[in-house]
Design a protein around this motif. Sequence first.
Motif, PDB file in Angstrom:
ATOM      1  N   GLU A  36     -21.307   1.483  -7.883  1.00 21.35           N
ATOM      2  CA  GLU A  36     -21.801   1.476  -9.269  1.00 21.35           C
ATOM      3  C   GLU A  36     -21.940   0.056  -9.792  1.00 21.35           C
ATOM      4  N   VAL A  37     -20.918  -0.765  -9.596  1.00 24.51           N
ATOM      5  CA  VAL A  37     -21.000  -2.132 -10.106  1.00 24.51           C
ATOM      6  C   VAL A  37     -21.978  -2.957  -9.280  1.00 24.51           C
ATOM      7  N   MET A  38     -22.119  -2.669  -7.985  1.00 21.49           N
ATOM      8  CA  MET A  38     -23.112  -3.363  -7.171  1.00 21.49           C
ATOM      9  C   MET A  38     -24.523  -3.120  -7.698  1.00 21.49           C
ATOM     10  N   CYS A  39     -24.750  -1.908  -8.204  1.00 18.05           N
ATOM     11  CA  CYS A  39     -26.068  -1.568  -8.738  1.00 18.05           C
ATOM     12  C   CYS A  39     -26.390  -2.327 -10.027  1.00 18.05           C
ATOM     13  N   LYS A  40     -25.395  -2.937 -10.641  1.00 21.66           N
ATOM     14  CA  LYS A  40     -25.611  -3.667 -11.890  1.00 21.66           C
ATOM     15  C   LYS A  40     -25.973  -5.135 -11.672  1.00 21.66           C
ATOM     16  N   THR A  41     -26.136  -5.531 -10.412  1.00 24.85           N
ATOM     17  CA  THR A  41     -26.342  -6.945 -10.089  1.00 24.85           C
ATOM     18  C   THR A  41     -27.808  -7.367 -10.066  1.00 24.85           C
ATOM     19  N   HIS A  42     -28.726  -6.440 -10.401  1.00 20.76           N
ATOM     20  CA  HIS A  42     -30.169  -6.711 -10.367  1.00 20.76           C
ATOM     21  C   HIS A  42     -30.718  -6.819  -8.955  1.00 20.76           C
ATOM     22  N   THR A  43     -30.025  -6.267  -7.982  1.00 19.71           N
ATOM     23  CA  THR A  43     -30.531  -6.286  -6.614  1.00 19.71           C
ATOM     24  C   THR A  43     -31.665  -5.278  -6.448  1.00 19.71           C
ATOM     25  N   ASP A  44     -32.539  -5.529  -5.471  1.00 25.27           N
ATOM     26  CA  ASP A  44     -33.618  -4.593  -5.164  1.00 25.27           C
ATOM     27  C   ASP A  44     -33.147  -3.465  -4.269  1.00 25.27           C
ATOM     28  N   SER A  45     -32.153  -3.736  -3.437  1.00 27.67           N
ATOM     29  CA  SER A  45     -31.688  -2.713  -2.497  1.00 27.67           C
ATOM     30  C   SER A  45     -30.241  -2.976  -2.105  1.00 27.67           C
TER      31      SER A  45
ATOM     32  N   SER B 131     -27.511  -2.052   1.170  1.00 29.29           N
ATOM     33  CA  SER B 131     -27.385  -1.545   2.534  1.00 29.29           C
ATOM     34  C   SER B 131     -25.922  -1.237   2.817  1.00 29.29           C
ATOM     35  N   VAL B 132     -25.642  -0.014   3.288  1.00 23.14           N
ATOM     36  CA  VAL B 132     -24.267   0.448   3.500  1.00 23.14           C
ATOM     37  C   VAL B 132     -24.065   0.851   4.952  1.00 23.14           C
ATOM     38  N   ASP B 133     -22.788   0.969   5.334  1.00 21.58           N
ATOM     39  CA  ASP B 133     -22.494   1.417   6.696  1.00 21.58           C
ATOM     40  C   ASP B 133     -21.915   2.826   6.691  1.00 21.58           C
ATOM     41  N   GLU B 134     -21.437   3.260   7.859  1.00 23.16           N
ATOM     42  CA  GLU B 134     -21.023   4.646   8.043  1.00 23.16           C
ATOM     43  C   GLU B 134     -19.797   5.035   7.236  1.00 23.16           C
ATOM     44  N   ASN B 135     -19.073   4.048   6.678  1.00 27.05           N
ATOM     45  CA  ASN B 135     -17.925   4.368   5.832  1.00 27.05           C
ATOM     46  C   ASN B 135     -18.344   4.995   4.507  1.00 27.05           C
ATOM     47  N   VAL B 136     -19.606   4.830   4.156  1.00 26.65           N
ATOM     48  CA  VAL B 136     -20.126   5.338   2.886  1.00 26.65           C
ATOM     49  C   VAL B 136     -20.959   6.588   3.149  1.00 26.65           C
ATOM     50  N   ASN B 137     -20.734   7.627   2.376  1.00 27.46           N
ATOM     51  CA  ASN B 137     -21.544   8.836   2.443  1.00 27.46           C
ATOM     52  C   ASN B 137     -22.901   8.525   1.817  1.00 27.46           C
ATOM     53  N   ILE B 138     -23.912   8.350   2.658  1.00 31.07           N
ATOM     54  CA  ILE B 138     -25.196   7.874   2.152  1.00 31.07           C
ATOM     55  C   ILE B 138     -25.865   8.884   1.223  1.00 31.07           C
ATOM     56  N   TYR B 139     -25.572  10.165   1.397  1.00 34.30           N
ATOM     57  CA  TYR B 139     -26.174  11.189   0.544  1.00 34.30           C
ATOM     58  C   TYR B 139     -25.647  11.066  -0.891  1.00 34.30           C
ATOM     59  N   GLU B 140     -24.350  10.872  -1.022  1.00 32.92           N
ATOM     60  CA  GLU B 140     -23.769  10.686  -2.353  1.00 32.92           C
ATOM     61  C   GLU B 140     -24.122   9.309  -2.914  1.00 32.92           C
ATOM     62  N   ALA B 141     -24.148   8.309  -2.029  1.00 32.93           N
ATOM     63  CA  ALA B 141     -24.475   6.954  -2.476  1.00 32.93           C
ATOM     64  C   ALA B 141     -25.885   6.885  -3.041  1.00 32.93           C
ATOM     65  N   LYS B 142     -26.799   7.620  -2.423  1.00 33.93           N
ATOM     66  CA  LYS B 142     -28.197   7.569  -2.876  1.00 33.93           C
ATOM     67  C   LYS B 142     -28.353   8.139  -4.279  1.00 33.93           C
ATOM     68  N   LYS B 143     -27.493   9.068  -4.655  1.00 38.58           N
ATOM     69  CA  LYS B 143     -27.543   9.590  -6.024  1.00 38.58           C
ATOM     70  C   LYS B 143     -27.272   8.461  -7.032  1.00 38.58           C
ATOM     71  N   ILE B 144     -26.362   7.551  -6.642  1.00 41.59           N
ATOM     72  CA  ILE B 144     -26.028   6.422  -7.531  1.00 41.59           C
ATOM     73  C   ILE B 144     -27.162   5.405  -7.536  1.00 41.59           C
ATOM     74  N   THR B 145     -27.638   5.014  -6.344  1.00 40.36           N
ATOM     75  CA  THR B 145     -28.702   4.003  -6.288  1.00 40.36           C
ATOM     76  C   THR B 145     -29.987   4.515  -6.925  1.00 40.36           C
ATOM     77  N   ASP B 146     -30.281   5.800  -6.779  1.00 41.40           N
ATOM     78  CA  ASP B 146     -31.477   6.366  -7.418  1.00 41.40           C
ATOM     79  C   ASP B 146     -31.383   6.271  -8.936  1.00 41.40           C
ATOM     80  N   LYS B 147     -30.173   6.459  -9.446  1.00 46.07           N
ATOM     81  CA  LYS B 147     -29.978   6.391 -10.899  1.00 46.07           C
ATOM     82  C   LYS B 147     -30.349   5.014 -11.446  1.00 46.07           C
ATOM     83  N   TYR B 148     -30.131   3.989 -10.618  1.00 48.81           N
ATOM     84  CA  TYR B 148     -30.438   2.628 -11.038  1.00 48.81           C
ATOM     85  C   TYR B 148     -31.802   2.138 -10.524  1.00 48.81           C
TER      86      TYR B 148
END
Length: 451
Positions: free
Chosen positions: A241-250, A252-269
């Motif tokens: 969530e806080v990473m999404c507040k940094t004005h980044t364009d994208s 990139s995560v590894d296997e420790n992160v559930n990409i399906y749940e993570a995408k819900k957060i990144t899509d919101k931003y």
Amino acid sequence: MMGKDLILKTLQHEPVEGIPWVPFAGAHAGILKGYTAKEVLLDGDKLYESLMEVKKMYTPDGMPVMFDLQIEAEIMGCELLWAEDNPPSVVAHPYAGEKVTPGKSKIPKKSDGRIPMTLDVMRRLKTEIGEEVALYGLVCGPVTLASHIRGSEFFMDIIKDQKYAAALVEFCAEVCMAMSDYYIEAGMDVIGVVDPIISQISPKAIEKLFLNPFTAIFDHIKSRGALNSFFVCGDATIQLEVMCKTHTDSISVDENVNIYEAKKITDKYGIVIGGNIPLTTVMLFGNQQDNMKYVVDMLDNISHDHLIVSPGCDMPYSVPVENTIACVQAVKHTDDVREMIKNYEAVDESIDVDLPDYSNLERPLVEAFTLDSATCAACTYMVKSAMLAKEAYGDKVDVREYKYTIKADIARTRKMGVEHLPSLYINGELKWSSLIPSREELLSALEPLIK
């Protein structure tokens, strides 16, 4: 559509036909031409030759030029330990033991260290394949760079001297911006800010101390006309969530992160997400069908907008070429590959391991479960933290590291029920998961157990 256009349009949220593919072939590029990791990271001609082979074998839409987070650290005085099958690791820190905030004169110049070699390879690639492939220039993120030059004491600074920690990261952010400028001038389309240590910092600390420096970096990159990406390793779920507040364009995560749940957060931003093919269990130790199945299953269960498919991080040096090609086929020809593997079931090749009798140990046992401390910066500092127990208590305590790049250690990690890497256990009990303890915290947990 050229692969480059597919990457750029995806990052700019324009409609595309297809899903971008970015293999993070850093040191692994060398194996394609028979070179060691050390050779490709020190010899520009061998690096260029290897990267051209990446282009030929893996048909990337985007690709990094140099995946080595120690370039800046080496210039700033860190001592490196070189390996034949991994990027170098930092083993000595110039500001360990004293709180120094470097001045602008310490910012690396174009002529310093391995920067000239890197820029030369970037320019050559830009000329040769720059119209077809989006080229990524990777810089060491400010928090990871701060930990490189300060050492494990940096994590205590975040708790006990936040003013100093913030000042050190602000300086490291200036280094990031300078390196970004050099790479953009050399023709890089995307600047990746690679900061694995972020997964070890609490979201509150990031927001309070480091959000402004990160935002300044990404805003600066955009002002120079380039796109950007925020790379993180480890379990960064609570940091997303806080990473999404940094004005980044994208991100990139590894296997420790559930990409399906993570995408819900990144899509919101409105942020693109990349990842997260498992580096070891699938790419290194799996077969072609395992790699195809992972990619197809992911693509069948996730929305394709704002998505880049890639390995979870820098690919292990010894990943079989055929496994990466299998990933390419799964991304580029998903329907055909889905049909090929529709009846495939993975073979269980798990190894049986015996766990210690934790209730009857002769000495306290500190166990660090890592991706690999030789390649993962967060894991490096977790192991260094564990070794503080040896410094304090010597033979009165045992310390072990188990790496997710070794089959037997993978089996042990799973049998222990370790959910996130890196993690630190004492006498079989989880103490720190994806958070690096300070020296005081570690010794406080061990003291009652010392005989």
